[in-house]
Design a protein around this motif. Structure first.
Motif, PDB file in Angstrom:
ATOM      1  N   ARG A 215       0.836  -1.196   0.000  1.00  0.00           N
ATOM      2  CA  ARG A 215       0.000   0.000   0.000  1.00  0.00           C
ATOM      3  C   ARG A 215       0.869   1.244   0.000  1.00  0.00           C
ATOM      4  N   LEU A 216       0.408   2.260  -0.720  1.00  0.00           N
ATOM      5  CA  LEU A 216       1.112   3.532  -0.817  1.00  0.00           C
ATOM      6  C   LEU A 216       0.412   4.559   0.062  1.00  0.00           C
ATOM      7  N   LEU A 217       1.173   5.187   0.947  1.00  0.00           N
ATOM      8  CA  LEU A 217       0.631   6.214   1.839  1.00  0.00           C
ATOM      9  C   LEU A 217       0.873   7.582   1.208  1.00  0.00           C
ATOM     10  N   PRO A 218      -0.171   8.245   0.721  1.00  0.00           N
ATOM     11  CA  PRO A 218       0.006   9.520   0.007  1.00  0.00           C
ATOM     12  C   PRO A 218       0.410  10.663   0.934  1.00  0.00           C
ATOM     13  N   TYR A 219       1.027  11.675   0.331  1.00  0.00           N
ATOM     14  CA  TYR A 219       1.422  12.857   1.098  1.00  0.00           C
ATOM     15  C   TYR A 219       0.237  13.483   1.825  1.00  0.00           C
ATOM     16  N   HIS A 220      -0.910  13.557   1.144  1.00  0.00           N
ATOM     17  CA  HIS A 220      -2.012  14.372   1.641  1.00  0.00           C
ATOM     18  C   HIS A 220      -2.660  13.847   2.916  1.00  0.00           C
ATOM     19  N   VAL A 221      -2.367  12.585   3.309  1.00  0.00           N
ATOM     20  CA  VAL A 221      -3.003  12.050   4.521  1.00  0.00           C
ATOM     21  C   VAL A 221      -2.311  12.541   5.789  1.00  0.00           C
ATOM     22  N   GLY A 222      -1.145  13.152   5.645  1.00  0.00           N
ATOM     23  CA  GLY A 222      -0.451  13.671   6.822  1.00  0.00           C
ATOM     24  C   GLY A 222       0.074  12.563   7.717  1.00  0.00           C
ATOM     25  N   PHE A 223      -0.226  12.650   9.014  1.00  0.00           N
ATOM     26  CA  PHE A 223       0.256  11.672   9.993  1.00  0.00           C
ATOM     27  C   PHE A 223      -0.943  10.918  10.578  1.00  0.00           C
ATOM     28  N   PRO A 224      -1.245   9.742  10.056  1.00  0.00           N
ATOM     29  CA  PRO A 224      -2.455   9.012  10.468  1.00  0.00           C
ATOM     30  C   PRO A 224      -2.526   8.702  11.958  1.00  0.00           C
ATOM     31  N   THR A 225      -1.380   8.523  12.616  1.00  0.00           N
ATOM     32  CA  THR A 225      -1.393   8.194  14.042  1.00  0.00           C
ATOM     33  C   THR A 225      -1.272   9.435  14.913  1.00  0.00           C
ATOM     34  N   GLY A 226      -1.084  10.596  14.284  1.00  0.00           N
ATOM     35  CA  GLY A 226      -0.875  11.814  15.059  1.00  0.00           C
ATOM     36  C   GLY A 226       0.546  11.965  15.548  1.00  0.00           C
ATOM     37  N   ARG A 227       1.407  11.010  15.174  1.00  0.00           N
ATOM     38  CA  ARG A 227       2.802  11.052  15.598  1.00  0.00           C
ATOM     39  C   ARG A 227       3.717  10.718  14.420  1.00  0.00           C
ATOM     40  N   VAL A 228       4.961  11.170  14.538  1.00  0.00           N
ATOM     41  CA  VAL A 228       5.990  10.799  13.561  1.00  0.00           C
ATOM     42  C   VAL A 228       6.779   9.632  14.141  1.00  0.00           C
ATOM     43  N   PHE A 229       6.954   8.567  13.361  1.00  0.00           N
ATOM     44  CA  PHE A 229       7.742   7.439  13.858  1.00  0.00           C
ATOM     45  C   PHE A 229       8.648   6.915  12.751  1.00  0.00           C
ATOM     46  N   PRO A 230       9.722   6.218  13.124  1.00  0.00           N
ATOM     47  CA  PRO A 230      10.712   5.755  12.151  1.00  0.00           C
ATOM     48  C   PRO A 230      10.241   4.498  11.432  1.00  0.00           C
ATOM     49  N   PHE A 271       2.847  -1.054  18.097  1.00  0.00           N
ATOM     50  CA  PHE A 271       3.297  -0.981  16.708  1.00  0.00           C
ATOM     51  C   PHE A 271       2.305  -1.657  15.760  1.00  0.00           C
ATOM     52  N   ARG A 272       1.629  -2.693  16.241  1.00  0.00           N
ATOM     53  CA  ARG A 272       0.578  -3.296  15.415  1.00  0.00           C
ATOM     54  C   ARG A 272      -0.527  -2.275  15.139  1.00  0.00           C
ATOM     55  N   ARG A 273      -0.900  -1.521  16.173  1.00  0.00           N
ATOM     56  CA  ARG A 273      -1.939  -0.503  15.992  1.00  0.00           C
ATOM     57  C   ARG A 273      -1.469   0.593  15.040  1.00  0.00           C
ATOM     58  N   ALA A 274      -0.202   0.969  15.160  1.00  0.00           N
ATOM     59  CA  ALA A 274       0.345   1.989  14.245  1.00  0.00           C
ATOM     60  C   ALA A 274       0.317   1.484  12.814  1.00  0.00           C
ATOM     61  N   PHE A 275       0.641   0.211  12.617  1.00  0.00           N
ATOM     62  CA  PHE A 275       0.630  -0.336  11.257  1.00  0.00           C
ATOM     63  C   PHE A 275      -0.789  -0.373  10.701  1.00  0.00           C
ATOM     64  N   ARG A 276      -1.755  -0.736  11.539  1.00  0.00           N
ATOM     65  CA  ARG A 276      -3.148  -0.729  11.085  1.00  0.00           C
ATOM     66  C   ARG A 276      -3.568   0.684  10.686  1.00  0.00           C
ATOM     67  N   ALA A 277      -3.144   1.672  11.465  1.00  0.00           N
ATOM     68  CA  ALA A 277      -3.534   3.050  11.185  1.00  0.00           C
ATOM     69  C   ALA A 277      -2.987   3.524   9.842  1.00  0.00           C
ATOM     70  N   VAL A 278      -1.710   3.258   9.565  1.00  0.00           N
ATOM     71  CA  VAL A 278      -1.140   3.710   8.287  1.00  0.00           C
ATOM     72  C   VAL A 278      -1.702   2.884   7.134  1.00  0.00           C
ATOM     73  N   SER A 279      -2.022   1.610   7.387  1.00  0.00           N
ATOM     74  CA  SER A 279      -2.624   0.775   6.339  1.00  0.00           C
ATOM     75  C   SER A 279      -3.996   1.296   5.944  1.00  0.00           C
ATOM     76  N   GLN A 280      -4.791   1.662   6.941  1.00  0.00           N
ATOM     77  CA  GLN A 280      -6.135   2.163   6.672  1.00  0.00           C
ATOM     78  C   GLN A 280      -6.121   3.527   5.992  1.00  0.00           C
ATOM     79  N   ALA A 281      -5.090   4.337   6.275  1.00  0.00           N
ATOM     80  CA  ALA A 281      -4.985   5.661   5.653  1.00  0.00           C
ATOM     81  C   ALA A 281      -4.399   5.589   4.247  1.00  0.00           C
ATOM     82  N   ALA A 282      -3.705   4.494   3.935  1.00  0.00           N
ATOM     83  CA  ALA A 282      -3.043   4.349   2.641  1.00  0.00           C
ATOM     84  C   ALA A 282      -4.044   3.968   1.551  1.00  0.00           C
TER      85      ALA A 282
END
Length: 303
Positions: A215-230, A271-282
């Protein structure tokens, strides 16, 4: 979607440094042609003592015991040094492994874990993951990050990186691969336009495999989790005959100073929750493939 594992079944009573040490000891014993029983007898130990050590369930590992095993298995001084370094790690469920010549060159902990995993959930905002890199992309990355290495070593590093893709392309029980890449990855030029075009098409093609979701996470979605992570990877392992994971789930994150491995249940779940969040936003997998091919064409037009 990333597997939701029953974390209550994952506590094996060991930690990653201890399990890694146990793997190396078991490999050394096997290479020496010795059975568990014979090795324990030669050490004047009970079989259970050596078994616990090889399974990472010995909380305190004595340096003199490692020295004796090294002499028994006839291993090198570098091997023994790596054993001692692992034994010195505190038996806790988070491990920052700083880069050292011994462990980095001889014992790649992550690659060993990757080869045993049944599922890899990868978030990558910087570069394409190693398992999705073409030889040319991997070679360009290595030449940029390790410019002092001779060409022969650089070629071998690139080949090893792409060979790891057998995990997801093999016919029998391929590893399940779930990947979210930020759109930034597709715009960061590695190796030139031709390399990028081929790389993007390769990723799109890999995404057509049944065991692979990209899945590709587009620029326009910003930060799906509200945080920046590596960048991070959640590694999930297969279950044994009793339905228990053969190894606890692990989160792997790489930084400039070293590797971080997290095993605490709350860390893995976070981290599982973070991955779900970026997956759903992608973008979904189909639109992601279309977008990857569109960006590949844009690089081709630059040739």
């Amino acid at each position: 979607m990333v597997t939701d594992v029953d974390e209550d079944a994952e506590d094996t009573g060991s930690t990653l440094p201890r399990r890694q040490l146990g793997r190396l000891l078991r490999d050394a014993r096997t290479a020496a042609g010795l059975s568990l029983e014979s090795s324990a007898r030669l050490m004047d130990w009970g079989k259970a003592t050596l078994s616990r050590l090889e399974n990472g369930k010995t909380e305190k590992v004595r340096a003199r015991d490692l020295q004796a095993l090294a002499e028994l298995y006839v291993v090198s001084a570098d091997d023994l040094e790596a054993w001692k370094e692992l034994a010195a790690q505190a038996p806790v469920r988070s491990w920052l492994r700083t880069y050292s010549d011994v462990l980095t060159t001889k014992f790649n902990t992550y690659v060993q874990l990757e080869s045993a995993a049944s599922e890899l959930a990868i978030f990558q905002p910087l570069v394409f993951p190693g398992l999705l890199q073409t030889h040319a992309y991997a070679d360009a990355m290595n030449r940029s990050t390790q410019p002092r290495l001779p060409d022969e070593d650089l070629d071998r590093l690139a080949a090893l990186r792409t060979q790891r893709q057998h995990l997801i392309t093999r016919a029998r029980q391929p590893t399940r691969l779930l990947v979210v890449v930020h759109e930034n990855v597709t715009r960061t030029v590695v190796g030139g336009s031709a390399v990028m075009a081929d790389q993007l098409r390769h990723v799109a093609d890999m995404g057509t495999r049944e065991n692979v979701e990209i899945r590709l996470l587009p620029y326009h979605v910003g930060f799906p989790t509200g945080r920046v992570f590596p960048p991070f990877i959640v590694l999930t392992f297969p279950k044994d005959a009793q339905g228990k994971p053969v190894e606890p789930s692990v989160v792997y994150a790489e930084s400039f100073t070293g590797d971080t491995y997290l095993e605490k249940r709350e860390d893995v779940q976070r981290f599982r929750r973070a991955f779900r969040a970026v997956s759903q936003a992608a973008l979904d997998v189909g639109p992601s493939r279309i977008r990857l091919r569109e960006i590949a064409r844009s690089f081709e037009n630059e040739r």
